[in-house]
Each structure stands twice: as structure tokens, then as C-alpha cells.
Design an enzyme around this catalytic site. Structure first.
Site, short mmCIF file in Angstrom:
data_model
loop_
_atom_site.label_atom_id
_atom_site.label_comp_id
_atom_site.label_asym_id
_atom_site.label_seq_id
_atom_site.Cartn_x
_atom_site.Cartn_y
_atom_site.Cartn_z
N TYR A 169 13.56 25.44 18.73
CA TYR A 169 14.08 26.55 19.53
C TYR A 169 13.30 26.80 20.81
O TYR A 169 13.11 27.95 21.20
CB TYR A 169 14.08 27.85 18.71
CG TYR A 169 14.84 27.80 17.42
CD1 TYR A 169 16.19 27.43 17.39
CD2 TYR A 169 14.23 28.14 16.22
CE1 TYR A 169 16.89 27.39 16.19
CE2 TYR A 169 14.92 28.10 15.02
CZ TYR A 169 16.25 27.73 15.02
OH TYR A 169 16.94 27.71 13.84
N TYR A 226 24.79 33.93 11.48
CA TYR A 226 23.92 32.75 11.50
C TYR A 226 23.86 32.20 10.08
O TYR A 226 23.53 32.92 9.14
CB TYR A 226 22.50 33.10 11.98
CG TYR A 226 21.59 31.88 11.90
CD1 TYR A 226 21.61 30.92 12.92
CD2 TYR A 226 20.78 31.67 10.80
CE1 TYR A 226 20.83 29.79 12.83
CE2 TYR A 226 19.98 30.54 10.71
CZ TYR A 226 20.01 29.60 11.72
OH TYR A 226 19.23 28.47 11.63
N ASP A 266 25.88 34.42 1.86
CA ASP A 266 24.70 33.66 2.30
C ASP A 266 23.52 34.63 2.25
O ASP A 266 23.29 35.39 3.20
CB ASP A 266 24.94 33.13 3.71
CG ASP A 266 23.70 32.43 4.29
OD1 ASP A 266 22.64 32.47 3.63
OD2 ASP A 266 23.80 31.87 5.39
N LYS A 278 14.98 30.33 1.71
CA LYS A 278 13.79 31.01 2.25
C LYS A 278 12.82 31.49 1.17
O LYS A 278 11.95 30.75 0.76
CB LYS A 278 14.23 32.13 3.20
CG LYS A 278 14.83 31.56 4.50
CD LYS A 278 14.89 32.60 5.60
CE LYS A 278 15.15 31.95 6.95
NZ LYS A 278 16.56 31.86 7.34
C1 LIG Z 1 17.43 30.68 7.72
C2 LIG Z 1 18.85 30.84 7.31
C3 LIG Z 1 19.64 29.73 6.96
C4 LIG Z 1 19.14 28.30 7.08
O1 LIG Z 1 18.10 28.01 6.21
P1 LIG Z 1 17.17 26.73 6.54
O2 LIG Z 1 16.29 26.62 5.33
O3 LIG Z 1 16.43 27.06 7.79
O4 LIG Z 1 18.06 25.57 6.70
C5 LIG Z 1 20.93 29.96 6.52
N1 LIG Z 1 21.42 31.21 6.43
C6 LIG Z 1 20.70 32.29 6.77
C7 LIG Z 1 21.31 33.65 6.62
C8 LIG Z 1 19.40 32.15 7.24
O5 LIG Z 1 18.69 33.22 7.61
#
Ligand SMILES: *Cc1c(COP(=O)(O)O)cnc(C)c1O
Length: 407
Positions: free
Chosen positions: A6, A134, A226, A253
Site C-alpha cells: 500500500y 473491504y 466477513d 486476522k
Molecule cells: C483484512 C481483511 C481481509 C483480508 O484478510 P487478509 O488476511 O489480509 O487476506 C478480509 N476481510 C476483512 C473484513 C478484512 O479486514
């Protein structure tokens, strides 16, 4: 050399070089000790160098670090699946592992599409998603995302790039209109529930999700949460899925306490049964090399144990109370809004230029921060003490009070 994320490499400031880390602190090679207000992209919920997770990992390393799940199985992956099955709400029982959140999202979207293809409902090729969403940086995740930084894809591919996605704002009338008009082509509605992270720390209400659940049921679309960012207490709830149940839940995460990149896409019985039959073509054709990595599963099991036994929801409620107390009455003409939810604090400024120089300002006061867009924010490790947390909020307020923020 490293190609950093980024950032325009040509203008990148030298990153802090971390040589050690413990609890909420990052130690730099020039002897600085910085509170990590970002939790290494929101993942390190128990802090660094946690003795219990370290010990569990060392024991697992001495057995094996990784074996594939193709034709093989192992106890850490089975134990984590059992744990998630009993720990997650409702009948979210089937765990598909991946090495990152983005891939976990890809798996969820593939599941949703194939669920309908397996049933012969081949017209359901479209996904409903949120404005400012996102969901990760892989291609389908970018497509359902709505982050301005990724709009170069639209330029590169033209309108066709978004032919299979529709974006709506987080209002119930927009939701109802989208289902009324497009339900026949929708296979899923994907959301970051309650808190949209990378799209600008935007917060919205549970009523929207309750209505989404009703509409998905009414029109037969799948609901995907998500919770890669929101899971494990970030919104103040263990999972938003505890309040409204999705058909597919993606965790990442903080899943491993931020130790190792890993994600899980958890399907409910209805989704799983859409694949489970005698037709080999109805199988889920996906298999990341490192899915179910034994070290990642071991870290995740230990992380969940700490979360439960350490009464983390009370800790997070305390973090939220302190942040509210400290930010009460804070106002500045350069600030549009202060938003707080669970373990997330966001000071949204009117003009992103206001935040230029903040990172160095904060580091001089012992805080590592990484503002983005118009967001000055903190997503702290849950083991943070009151004085460490107040140091973060004081630093934010001082930036405006000391006139360092450009007008
Ligand atoms: C960080 C994130 C992702 C992507 O996860 P990565 O491990 O970086 O591929 C997907 N969805 C959300 C909501 C995120 O915050």
C-alpha cells in the site's frame, strides 16, 4: 529487497525496524519502545510474545509444523474444528481453512455461487455487497469490495469488472430495493457486519443485519459475514454472528491471536448439504497448500482458550468505557466525527492532509499508529492497560491541541 504494501515505494518513509516485541510494545533497533495501537493490522489481540501461545507452538514444532489436508489429517486441525463447532453460534459447523482472510472470502463466495449451481439455479451469478466494503486484496474479494484504492480495476477492465456485483449503502430502504429488484440473480449478500474496517471504520446498526437476514430467507440468498476484522470481540460482541446468524462466516486476522496468517470459512448445515451428494462435480474444488497448518491451528486453539478464560468480553467493554471517557467532549473543526465501538476508536477528519506527520508525532510520544484515508484510529490489543490506552487517546488529542495538525 522488500516490496512494501500500500505504498509508493519511491516516496516511502523508512519503516520502523522491529527487533523484539512483548505485550503491547514494539521494540525498534534504535531503542524505542512503542505501544502498538494497530495490533499489527488488528490481529494481535493477546499482545506479543504471549507465554501460553509461545509454549503451545514450541511443543507443536517438535511434533510437526505442517502436513497437508489432502488425504491426511491431524489433531490440531480436528481439535480446532471441534472447538469452533461448539463455540460458534447455531449450526455453523463446517470449517474450511485457508492461509489468509482474502482467500477465506474467496472460498465463501465460491461456496455461495456453487451452492446454487449444484442445485441447477444457474441464474444466481450476482453478489450483493456494501458500499465502502473491504474484503481483501485477491481479485474476487476486490470485486465485492468498494475501496477507492482499488478502483483502478474498473479503469483497467471497464464496467464488465463489476458485472456480477451490486453495491448498496447501509440503509434498510436500499437493502429492500436491491432485493426487490435483483433477488432472482443474487446468490449471496456479503457484509462486514456492524463495522466496516478498511473502508473507513464505518459503523452501522444491527437492525440492518436483522432485515438482511429476513430478506435472504425470503428470497433464498445466502448471507455471508466477513468477520475477518470484527470477529473475536472487536465490536464488543464475541462475533456479530452471535446476534444475527449468517449462513457462511469468515474468520481471520485474530483467529491465531495474530501469530500466523490463517482463516476459516465456516458453513452451516444448509450450505454443506448443498455439496454433500453422490456427484463428484458437486464437491468444493478448493485447497490452499497451507490450509489447516498445524502451527496456525495450535495458535488458534490457545488463542480461543485465552479469550474464554480471560473473560475478554469484559476487558473489551472496559476498553470501550475508557475510550469513551477519554474522548468525551473532544471536538475540533478539523474532525468530522469520533466513533467508538468495542475495541475500535476512530477519529474521522475532514481532510486526510490533517493526518500528515501524525505517525512520527505519535512515535515521539511512544505510540505506533498508522492513519489511513480520513481515519485516525486505534484497534488495540485487549491486554492493554488503562494508562497505555490513555497514552494513545492523549496522543490523538494532543495532535489537534498542539496545533500540529495542518489546518
Ligand atoms: C483484512 C481483511 C481481509 C483480508 O484478510 P487478509 O488476511 O489480509 O487476506 C478480509 N476481510 C476483512 C473484513 C478484512 O479486514
Amino acid at each position: 529487497m522488500i516490496w512494501y504494501p500500500y505504498v509508493q515505494m519511491k516516496h516511502m518513509p523508512t519503516p520502523y525496524n522491529i527487533v523484539d516485541a512483548e505485550g503491547v510494545y514494539l521494540m525498534t533497533d534504535d531503542g524505542r519502545r512503542l505501544i502498538d495501537s494497530v495490533s499489527s493490522w488488528w490481529s494481535v489481540i493477546h499482545g506479543y510474545k504471549h507465554p501460553a501461545i509461545n509454549a503451545a507452538l514450541k511443543a507443536q514444532v517438535d511434533r510437526f509444523s505442517h502436513v497437508m489436508l489432502g488425504g491426511l489429517s491431524h489433531e490440531p486441525a480436528r481439535a480446532l474444528s471441534r472447538r469452533l463447532q461448539e463455540w460458534l453460534p447455531g449450526d455453523l459447523d463446517y470449517c474450511f481453512y485457508a492461509d489468509s482472510g482474502s482467500v477465506g472470502v474467496e472460498v465463501a463466495l465460491k461456496m455461495a455461487l456453487q451452492y446454487f449451481v449444484n442445485r441447477g439455479e444457474t441464474q444466481r451469478t450476482c453478489v450483493l455487497a456494501l458500499e465502502h466494503a473491504y474484503h481483501g486484496d485477491t481479485f474476487k474479494a476486490m470485486e465485492v469490495g468498494d475501496d477507492e484504492d482499488y478502483h483502478f480495476i474498473l479503469t483497467a477492465y471497464g464496467a464488465a469488472a463489476k458485472a456480477h456485483v451490486r453495491h448498496i449503502p447501509t440503509t434498510i430502504p436500499a437493502l429492500e430495493r436491491a432485493f426487490a429488484e435483483h433477488h432472482a440473480e443474487l446468490n449471496a449478500f456479503i457484509v462486514e457486519p456492524l463495522l466496516q474496517g478498511a473502508g473507513g471504520m464505518r459503523m452501522y446498526g444491527i437492525d440492518f443485519l436483522r432485515r438482511a437476514r429476513e430478506l435472504c430467507d425470503q428470497y433464498g440468498a445466502l448471507l455471508i459475514f466477513d468477520e475477518v476484522a470484527t470477529g473475536f470481540g472487536r465490536t464488543g460482541h464475541r462475533f456479530v454472528a452471535d446476534l444475527v446468524q449468517p449462513d457462511i462466516l469468515v474468520l481471520g486476522k485474530a483467529l491465531t491471536g495474530g501469530y500466523i496468517g490463517h482463516a476459516v470459512t465456516v458453513a452451516n448445515h444448509k450450505v454443506y448439504e448443498g455439496f454433500y451428494d453422490d456427484n463428484p462435480a458437486h464437491a468444493l474444488m478448493h485447497g490452499p497448500t497451507f490450509m489447516g497448518n498445524a502451527l496456525a491451528c495450535t495458535a488458534a486453539l490457545e488463542s480461543i482458550r485465552l479469550f474464554e478464560e480471560g473473560d475478554y468480553l469484559s476487558r473489551i467493554a472496559r476498553i470501550e468505557r475508557i475510550m469513551r471517557r477519554e474522548m468525551e467532549g473532544f471536538a475540533d473543526p478539523r474532525v468530522r466525527e469520533v466513533r467508538i465501538m468495542g475495541g475500535c476508536l476512530c477519529v474521522e477528519v475532514v481532510d486526510p492532509a490533517v493526518l500528515q506527520g501524525y505517525q512520527e508525532f505519535a512515535a515521539a510520544r511512544g505510540v505506533f499508529a498508522r492513519p489511513f484515508l480520513c481515519c485516525l484510529y486505534a484497534m488495540v490489543p485487549y491486554v492493554i492497560t488503562e494508562s497505555e490506552l490513555v497514552c494513545i487517546t492523549d496522543t490523538m488529542k494532543a495532535w489537534f491541541a498542539e496545533g500540529r495538525a495542518s489546518a
